[in-house]
Scaffold this motif. Structure first.
Motif, mmCIF file in Angstrom:
data_model
loop_
_atom_site.group_PDB
_atom_site.id
_atom_site.type_symbol
_atom_site.label_atom_id
_atom_site.label_comp_id
_atom_site.label_asym_id
_atom_site.label_seq_id
_atom_site.Cartn_x
_atom_site.Cartn_y
_atom_site.Cartn_z
ATOM 1 N N GLY A 113 34.931 1.519 -12.427
ATOM 2 C CA GLY A 113 35.020 2.983 -12.579
ATOM 3 C C GLY A 113 33.946 3.598 -11.700
ATOM 4 O O GLY A 113 33.028 3.209 -11.355
ATOM 5 N N LEU A 114 34.247 4.927 -11.456
ATOM 6 C CA LEU A 114 33.535 5.746 -10.545
ATOM 7 C C LEU A 114 33.528 7.248 -11.068
ATOM 8 O O LEU A 114 34.767 7.793 -11.198
ATOM 9 C CB LEU A 114 34.056 5.609 -9.028
ATOM 10 C CG LEU A 114 33.518 6.463 -8.075
ATOM 11 C CD1 LEU A 114 32.019 5.848 -8.014
ATOM 12 C CD2 LEU A 114 34.004 6.208 -6.676
ATOM 13 N N ALA A 115 32.577 7.576 -11.309
ATOM 14 C CA ALA A 115 32.560 9.043 -11.783
ATOM 15 C C ALA A 115 31.757 9.999 -10.848
ATOM 16 O O ALA A 115 30.604 9.678 -10.442
ATOM 17 C CB ALA A 115 31.698 9.077 -13.186
ATOM 18 N N ASP A 116 32.148 11.059 -10.265
ATOM 19 C CA ASP A 116 31.586 12.042 -9.536
ATOM 20 C C ASP A 116 31.048 13.135 -10.342
ATOM 21 O O ASP A 116 31.839 13.961 -10.748
ATOM 22 C CB ASP A 116 32.637 12.470 -8.477
ATOM 23 C CG ASP A 116 32.010 13.524 -7.515
ATOM 24 O OD1 ASP A 116 30.901 14.031 -7.474
ATOM 25 O OD2 ASP A 116 32.877 14.030 -6.740
ATOM 26 N N THR A 117 29.491 13.049 -10.372
ATOM 27 C CA THR A 117 29.071 13.969 -11.351
ATOM 28 C C THR A 117 28.452 15.148 -10.552
ATOM 29 O O THR A 117 27.809 16.038 -11.032
ATOM 30 C CB THR A 117 28.075 13.435 -12.245
ATOM 31 O OG1 THR A 117 27.120 12.717 -11.298
ATOM 32 C CG2 THR A 117 28.648 12.357 -13.185
ATOM 33 N N ASP A 118 29.031 15.319 -9.423
ATOM 34 C CA ASP A 118 28.576 16.719 -8.457
ATOM 35 C C ASP A 118 29.490 17.874 -9.065
ATOM 36 O O ASP A 118 30.510 17.921 -8.530
ATOM 37 C CB ASP A 118 28.511 16.272 -7.032
ATOM 38 C CG ASP A 118 27.743 17.219 -6.242
ATOM 39 O OD1 ASP A 118 27.600 18.615 -6.759
ATOM 40 O OD2 ASP A 118 27.451 17.410 -5.033
ATOM 41 N N VAL A 119 28.880 18.697 -9.854
ATOM 42 C CA VAL A 119 29.736 19.663 -10.551
ATOM 43 C C VAL A 119 29.775 20.893 -9.426
ATOM 44 O O VAL A 119 30.961 21.270 -9.293
ATOM 45 C CB VAL A 119 28.878 20.435 -11.779
ATOM 46 C CG1 VAL A 119 29.683 21.571 -12.060
ATOM 47 C CG2 VAL A 119 28.991 19.302 -12.703
ATOM 48 N N TYR A 120 28.861 21.112 -8.612
ATOM 49 C CA TYR A 120 29.161 22.127 -7.560
ATOM 50 C C TYR A 120 29.824 21.758 -6.242
ATOM 51 O O TYR A 120 30.481 22.737 -5.909
ATOM 52 C CB TYR A 120 27.792 22.616 -7.267
ATOM 53 C CG TYR A 120 26.953 23.478 -7.820
ATOM 54 C CD1 TYR A 120 27.465 24.401 -8.795
ATOM 55 C CD2 TYR A 120 25.541 23.256 -8.018
ATOM 56 C CE1 TYR A 120 26.717 24.958 -9.859
ATOM 57 C CE2 TYR A 120 24.737 24.019 -9.098
ATOM 58 C CZ TYR A 120 25.328 25.181 -9.906
ATOM 59 O OH TYR A 120 24.718 25.816 -10.732
ATOM 60 N N GLY A 121 29.672 20.373 -5.769
ATOM 61 C CA GLY A 121 30.360 20.218 -4.773
ATOM 62 C C GLY A 121 31.163 18.862 -4.845
ATOM 63 O O GLY A 121 30.812 17.857 -4.175
ATOM 64 N N PRO A 122 32.200 18.716 -5.851
ATOM 65 C CA PRO A 122 32.964 17.363 -6.118
ATOM 66 C C PRO A 122 34.046 17.133 -4.811
ATOM 67 O O PRO A 122 34.619 17.930 -4.340
ATOM 68 C CB PRO A 122 33.900 17.765 -7.450
ATOM 69 C CG PRO A 122 33.804 19.296 -7.378
ATOM 70 C CD PRO A 122 32.796 19.802 -6.783
ATOM 71 N N SER A 123 33.701 15.800 -4.609
ATOM 72 C CA SER A 123 34.364 15.320 -3.170
ATOM 73 C C SER A 123 35.422 13.941 -3.560
ATOM 74 O O SER A 123 36.159 13.867 -2.514
ATOM 75 C CB SER A 123 33.507 15.317 -2.093
ATOM 76 O OG SER A 123 32.549 14.312 -2.357
#
Length: 203
Positions: free
Chosen positions: A1-11
């Motif tokens: 699984g993969l989680a993108d935790t960049d709240v300001y700049g999710p990509s």
């Protein structure tokens, strides 16, 4: 699984072609991750309107990042990779303190300005008891398609030297390649779109 935790700049959702907002899981255990190219994934860009700015302070950022990890029905996973935002702030510290983390991979470009961040990240992981699994040098070089020469735009080898200095394994170099950018814009990663290419093998 993969989680993108960049709240300001999710990509992550854009780079994998995942569309639409996350929905409740039929099992009743939190949200259902999106599946893109066979990979379950979540991103803040799948929770809110991606065109709206996130005007949140530190505790709200950390809470949202933790929700992406703990309130998702991931099912049975071998690994959950967490893409952290840059820096050593609230999100990184909250995840380090509240999630059992197996280890961290630090990614840097080769120039000295970026390498200073590597040192800070490595020392933060050391302080919270997370092993640094290794360092990757991104944008290490560029092969010109006109002259076929190797150009080291951001210098080269800096991340390897820094890894050696910090006592962390060096995992390899990734070149600058237009197909990575193009695949990210299309939502089809280069390792999916061109699996036999030189850059796919580098990844």
């Amino acid at each position: 699984g993969l989680a993108d935790t960049d709240v300001y700049g999710p990509s992550l959702h854009l780079m994998t072609g995942a569309r639409g907002l996350l929905q409740p899981s039929p099992s009743g255990r939190g949200m259902q991750p999106k599946i893109a190219h066979g990979l379950p994934l979540v991103s803040m860009g799948l929770l809110v309107d991606p065109d709206q700015p996130m005007i949140w302070r530190g505790p709200m950022l950390a809470g949202a990042a933790l929700q992406l990890l703990t309130e998702v029905d991931w099912g049975a996973l071998d690994y959950l990779m967490v893409d952290l935002p840059p820096g050593t702030g609230d999100v990184q510290l909250s995840i380090a303190q509240k999630i059992r983390v197996a280890g961290a991979v630090v990614v840097s470009t080769p120039q000295d300005v970026a390498l200073a961040d590597v040192v800070r990240a490595k020392r933060m992981f050391d302080k919270v008891g997370i092993a640094t699994l290794g360092v990757i040098e991104n944008m290490s070089y560029f092969i010109c398609d006109g002259c076929n020469k190797r150009h080291e735009i951001f210098d080269s080898g800096g991340a390897e030297r820094m890894a050696e200095r910090l006592g962390a394994p060096f995992l390899g170099r990734l070149p600058i390649d237009v197909s990575v950018r193009a695949g990210g814009d299309l939502g089809i990663p280069v390792v999916v779109q061109h699996p036999e290419s030189q850059i796919a093998h580098a990844f």
